[in-house]
Scaffold this motif. Structure first.
Motif, PDB file in Angstrom:
ATOM      1  N   ALA A   1      -0.589  32.905  49.875  1.00  0.00           N
ATOM      2  CA  ALA A   1      -1.925  32.329  49.962  1.00  0.00           C
ATOM      3  C   ALA A   1      -2.556  32.073  48.601  1.00  0.00           C
ATOM      4  O   ALA A   1      -3.409  31.204  48.456  1.00  0.00           O
ATOM      5  CB  ALA A   1      -2.832  33.238  50.797  1.00  0.00           C
ATOM      6  N   SER A   2      -2.190  32.830  47.572  1.00  0.00           N
ATOM      7  CA  SER A   2      -2.840  32.785  46.269  1.00  0.00           C
ATOM      8  C   SER A   2      -4.260  33.360  46.392  1.00  0.00           C
ATOM      9  O   SER A   2      -4.472  34.315  47.142  1.00  0.00           O
ATOM     10  CB  SER A   2      -2.825  31.377  45.684  1.00  0.00           C
ATOM     11  N   SER A   3      -5.226  32.784  45.691  1.00  0.00           N
ATOM     12  CA  SER A   3      -6.564  33.387  45.645  1.00  0.00           C
ATOM     13  C   SER A   3      -7.646  32.311  45.642  1.00  0.00           C
ATOM     14  O   SER A   3      -7.374  31.144  45.339  1.00  0.00           O
ATOM     15  CB  SER A   3      -6.717  34.229  44.375  1.00  0.00           C
ATOM     16  N   PRO A   4      -8.896  32.680  45.955  1.00  0.00           N
ATOM     17  CA  PRO A   4      -9.986  31.695  45.927  1.00  0.00           C
ATOM     18  C   PRO A   4     -10.172  31.045  44.564  1.00  0.00           C
ATOM     19  O   PRO A   4     -10.540  29.868  44.485  1.00  0.00           O
ATOM     20  CB  PRO A   4     -11.210  32.520  46.330  1.00  0.00           C
ATOM     21  N   VAL A   5      -9.931  31.789  43.482  1.00  0.00           N
ATOM     22  CA  VAL A   5     -10.095  31.208  42.151  1.00  0.00           C
ATOM     23  C   VAL A   5      -9.059  30.115  41.914  1.00  0.00           C
ATOM     24  O   VAL A   5      -9.377  28.982  41.525  1.00  0.00           O
ATOM     25  CB  VAL A   5     -10.004  32.297  41.061  1.00  0.00           C
ATOM     26  N   VAL A   6      -7.773  30.439  42.130  1.00  0.00           N
ATOM     27  CA  VAL A   6      -6.709  29.466  41.884  1.00  0.00           C
ATOM     28  C   VAL A   6      -6.846  28.272  42.815  1.00  0.00           C
ATOM     29  O   VAL A   6      -6.744  27.109  42.397  1.00  0.00           O
ATOM     30  CB  VAL A   6      -5.329  30.137  42.058  1.00  0.00           C
ATOM     31  N   VAL A   7      -7.097  28.534  44.086  1.00  0.00           N
ATOM     32  CA  VAL A   7      -7.120  27.464  45.078  1.00  0.00           C
ATOM     33  C   VAL A   7      -8.422  26.671  45.013  1.00  0.00           C
ATOM     34  O   VAL A   7      -8.415  25.437  44.927  1.00  0.00           O
ATOM     35  CB  VAL A   7      -6.916  28.044  46.490  1.00  0.00           C
ATOM     36  N   GLY A   8      -9.545  27.375  45.053  1.00  0.00           N
ATOM     37  CA  GLY A   8     -10.836  26.697  45.140  1.00  0.00           C
ATOM     38  C   GLY A   8     -11.404  26.278  43.808  1.00  0.00           C
ATOM     39  O   GLY A   8     -11.710  25.094  43.591  1.00  0.00           O
ATOM     40  N   ASP A   9     -11.509  27.246  42.867  1.00  0.00           N
ATOM     41  CA  ASP A   9     -12.161  26.953  41.594  1.00  0.00           C
ATOM     42  C   ASP A   9     -11.317  26.045  40.698  1.00  0.00           C
ATOM     43  O   ASP A   9     -11.865  25.241  39.939  1.00  0.00           O
ATOM     44  CB  ASP A   9     -12.476  28.252  40.853  1.00  0.00           C
ATOM     45  N   TRP A  10     -10.010  26.196  40.751  1.00  0.00           N
ATOM     46  CA  TRP A  10      -9.152  25.458  39.820  1.00  0.00           C
ATOM     47  C   TRP A  10      -8.482  24.247  40.450  1.00  0.00           C
ATOM     48  O   TRP A  10      -8.079  23.329  39.730  1.00  0.00           O
ATOM     49  CB  TRP A  10      -8.066  26.379  39.248  1.00  0.00           C
ATOM     50  N   ASN A  11      -8.317  24.238  41.758  1.00  0.00           N
ATOM     51  CA  ASN A  11      -7.597  23.132  42.396  1.00  0.00           C
ATOM     52  C   ASN A  11      -8.420  22.387  43.435  1.00  0.00           C
ATOM     53  O   ASN A  11      -7.906  21.498  44.117  1.00  0.00           O
ATOM     54  CB  ASN A  11      -6.297  23.650  43.026  1.00  0.00           C
ATOM     55  N   ALA A  12      -9.702  22.753  43.557  1.00  0.00           N
ATOM     56  CA  ALA A  12     -10.648  21.994  44.386  1.00  0.00           C
ATOM     57  C   ALA A  12     -10.186  21.863  45.838  1.00  0.00           C
ATOM     58  O   ALA A  12     -10.391  20.831  46.478  1.00  0.00           O
ATOM     59  CB  ALA A  12     -10.894  20.610  43.782  1.00  0.00           C
ATOM     60  N   VAL A  13      -9.563  22.933  46.345  1.00  0.00           N
ATOM     61  CA  VAL A  13      -9.131  22.978  47.740  1.00  0.00           C
ATOM     62  C   VAL A  13      -9.857  24.133  48.419  1.00  0.00           C
ATOM     63  O   VAL A  13      -9.990  25.215  47.849  1.00  0.00           O
ATOM     64  CB  VAL A  13      -7.609  23.181  47.845  1.00  0.00           C
ATOM     65  N   GLU A  14     -10.315  23.931  49.629  1.00  0.00           N
ATOM     66  CA  GLU A  14     -11.050  24.976  50.327  1.00  0.00           C
ATOM     67  C   GLU A  14     -10.101  26.111  50.714  1.00  0.00           C
ATOM     68  O   GLU A  14      -9.070  25.881  51.350  1.00  0.00           O
ATOM     69  CB  GLU A  14     -11.718  24.404  51.577  1.00  0.00           C
ATOM     70  N   PHE A  15     -10.460  27.313  50.323  1.00  0.00           N
ATOM     71  CA  PHE A  15      -9.639  28.495  50.615  1.00  0.00           C
ATOM     72  C   PHE A  15     -10.160  29.131  51.899  1.00  0.00           C
ATOM     73  O   PHE A  15     -11.043  29.981  51.881  1.00  0.00           O
ATOM     74  CB  PHE A  15      -9.713  29.481  49.446  1.00  0.00           C
ATOM     75  N   THR A  16      -9.634  28.697  53.020  1.00  0.00           N
ATOM     76  CA  THR A  16     -10.071  29.221  54.312  1.00  0.00           C
ATOM     77  C   THR A  16      -8.846  29.570  55.149  1.00  0.00           C
ATOM     78  O   THR A  16      -7.804  28.924  55.051  1.00  0.00           O
ATOM     79  CB  THR A  16     -10.908  28.187  55.090  1.00  0.00           C
ATOM     80  N   GLU A  17      -8.980  30.594  55.959  1.00  0.00           N
ATOM     81  CA  GLU A  17      -7.935  31.038  56.885  1.00  0.00           C
ATOM     82  C   GLU A  17      -6.583  31.190  56.172  1.00  0.00           C
ATOM     83  O   GLU A  17      -5.582  30.569  56.558  1.00  0.00           O
ATOM     84  CB  GLU A  17      -7.807  30.067  58.057  1.00  0.00           C
ATOM     85  N   PRO A  18      -6.504  32.035  55.155  1.00  0.00           N
ATOM     86  CA  PRO A  18      -5.243  32.149  54.409  1.00  0.00           C
ATOM     87  C   PRO A  18      -4.075  32.644  55.254  1.00  0.00           C
ATOM     88  O   PRO A  18      -2.939  32.207  55.038  1.00  0.00           O
ATOM     89  CB  PRO A  18      -5.585  33.136  53.288  1.00  0.00           C
ATOM     90  N   PHE A  19      -4.332  33.545  56.206  1.00  0.00           N
ATOM     91  CA  PHE A  19      -3.231  34.002  57.060  1.00  0.00           C
ATOM     92  C   PHE A  19      -2.688  32.843  57.884  1.00  0.00           C
ATOM     93  O   PHE A  19      -1.471  32.600  57.940  1.00  0.00           O
ATOM     94  CB  PHE A  19      -3.697  35.124  57.983  1.00  0.00           C
ATOM     95  N   GLN A  20      -3.587  32.103  58.536  1.00  0.00           N
ATOM     96  CA  GLN A  20      -3.160  31.002  59.398  1.00  0.00           C
ATOM     97  C   GLN A  20      -2.466  29.905  58.591  1.00  0.00           C
ATOM     98  O   GLN A  20      -1.460  29.332  59.020  1.00  0.00           O
ATOM     99  CB  GLN A  20      -4.354  30.446  60.166  1.00  0.00           C
ATOM    100  N   ARG A  21      -3.017  29.588  57.421  1.00  0.00           N
ATOM    101  CA  ARG A  21      -2.402  28.547  56.582  1.00  0.00           C
ATOM    102  C   ARG A  21      -0.995  28.981  56.143  1.00  0.00           C
ATOM    103  O   ARG A  21      -0.047  28.180  56.175  1.00  0.00           O
ATOM    104  CB  ARG A  21      -3.271  28.283  55.355  1.00  0.00           C
ATOM    105  N   SER A  22      -0.848  30.238  55.743  1.00  0.00           N
ATOM    106  CA  SER A  22       0.466  30.725  55.324  1.00  0.00           C
ATOM    107  C   SER A  22       1.458  30.653  56.476  1.00  0.00           C
ATOM    108  O   SER A  22       2.612  30.222  56.306  1.00  0.00           O
ATOM    109  CB  SER A  22       0.351  32.159  54.808  1.00  0.00           C
ATOM    110  N   ARG A  23       1.031  31.072  57.645  1.00  0.00           N
ATOM    111  CA  ARG A  23       1.900  31.008  58.828  1.00  0.00           C
ATOM    112  C   ARG A  23       2.310  29.581  59.147  1.00  0.00           C
ATOM    113  O   ARG A  23       3.489  29.283  59.397  1.00  0.00           O
ATOM    114  CB  ARG A  23       1.158  31.619  60.024  1.00  0.00           C
TER     115      ARG A  23
END
Length: 326
Positions: free
Chosen positions: A96-118
């Protein structure tokens, strides 16, 4: 002793263009695996692509490629290309990575990390097998995607996991699990949630290693790393689950108040010594083997700064690699 012995690449201080010598030194030292990471340095795939061409004796792995920062199709294509370059030697680690890497640095919404990973895990399983994927997953749709160059040997897919839900998902649907930021004594707690009878199920772990006899230096570096990582919500919850809630609460309180200096000072030496391997090369090797004895099948060292490693002297850096080998 572990049959596999890994190092995280690329090494700081040596340009990627000069890593052929690094790979040669690691091979001579008895390392078997090269693992990459992806935060804000090199991407996870380029260093391994160079290794596939320059050092075909190594097994390769990503730990990890985030499931949010590439679209599902692009992630499948990138993994397929590396699997094609290193057939049978590449393991794709996702997480899943983290809210900083995903949201702050890559402008992607970090939501439902378990479901997205699955969902990404399930998509990759089908796509890398060359199947046509046309499906509405819970967190994204994919319409009629098929790889033009599916790998002859699909890579094993490992899932980064911290707490019970993700650990159980890894056991049920992945080919292995990737652990991080834990001590040898913590490995058993994590693996108690990983119930699987898959014969080739790998348990990889990134192990932070500071090869120096200067304990003060190692603990200073370790404190900075711990404060940076263990204040991330997912890692904070992980360490509460592991039983470090009371001892780390002063750090979390100081960090949340904005007092970074106090947060560093609040981290006990014992916590640093649990989570950061340091000492002479012989001592470091023995501590890494303690992870193996606890159940890690793929130990992957990640070197932290020391005067020798920061010297810019390629010879001195390669000497450190040789000393850490088997």
């Amino acid at each position: 002793m572990s049959m596999r012995w890994g190092m995280t690449v690329p090494l700081s201080g040596i340009p990627l263009s000069e890593h052929a010598a690094v790979f040669a030194a690691l091979g001579d030292a008895g390392f078997t695996d090269l693992w990459s990471s992806e935060v804000a340095g090199a991407d996870a795939f380029t260093p391994l692509t160079l290794a596939a061409a320059w050092a075909p004796q190594f097994r390769l792995g990503t730990a990890i490629a985030p499931v949010f920062t590439r679209g599902p199709g692009l992630l499948a294509m990138t993994a397929a290309a590396l699997a094609d370059a290193a057939p049978g030697r590449f393991q794709l680690g996702i997480g899943a990575s983290s809210p900083v890497v995903v949201g702050d640095w890559n402008a992607v919404e970090f939501t439902e990390p378990f479901q997205r990973s699955r969902d990404v895990l399930r998509f990759l399983r089908a796509a890398l097998a060359g199947e046509l994927v046309d499906q509405q997953f819970e967190t994204f749709p994919v319409r009629r995607f098929r790889l033009e160059r599916p790998p002859a040997v699909p890579p094993q897919i490992l899932l980064a996991a911290l707490r019970p839900g993700m650990l159980r998902l890894a056991a049920a649907e992945a080919d292995g699990v990737i652990l991080n930021w834990l001590s040898p004594a913590d490995v058993g707690t994590a693996l108690a949630e990983v119930k699987t009878d898959k014969p080739d199920f790998d348990v990889a772990a990134r192990i932070f290693v500071c090869p120096t006899d200067d304990a003060g230096h190692a603990r200073s570096v370790g404190r900075r790393m711990i404060a940076a990582y263990l204040t991330v919500p997912a890692y904070a919850e992980f360490h509460r689950w592991l039983g470090r809630g009371d001892v780390l609460t002063p750090m979390w309180r100081a960090w949340s108040s904005g007092d970074r200096k106090a947060a560093l000072a609040a981290i006990p030496d014992a916590v640093v010594d649990d989570l950061i391997v340091h000492g002479s090369p012989d001592e470091c090797r023995a501590k890494v083997e303690a992870y193996v004895a606890a159940g890690i099948t793929v130990p992957a060292m990640a070197l932290l700064p020391t005067p020798a490693l920061d010297s810019g002297d390629a010879g001195a850096i390669l000497d450190v690699l040789t000393a850490l080998g088997r």
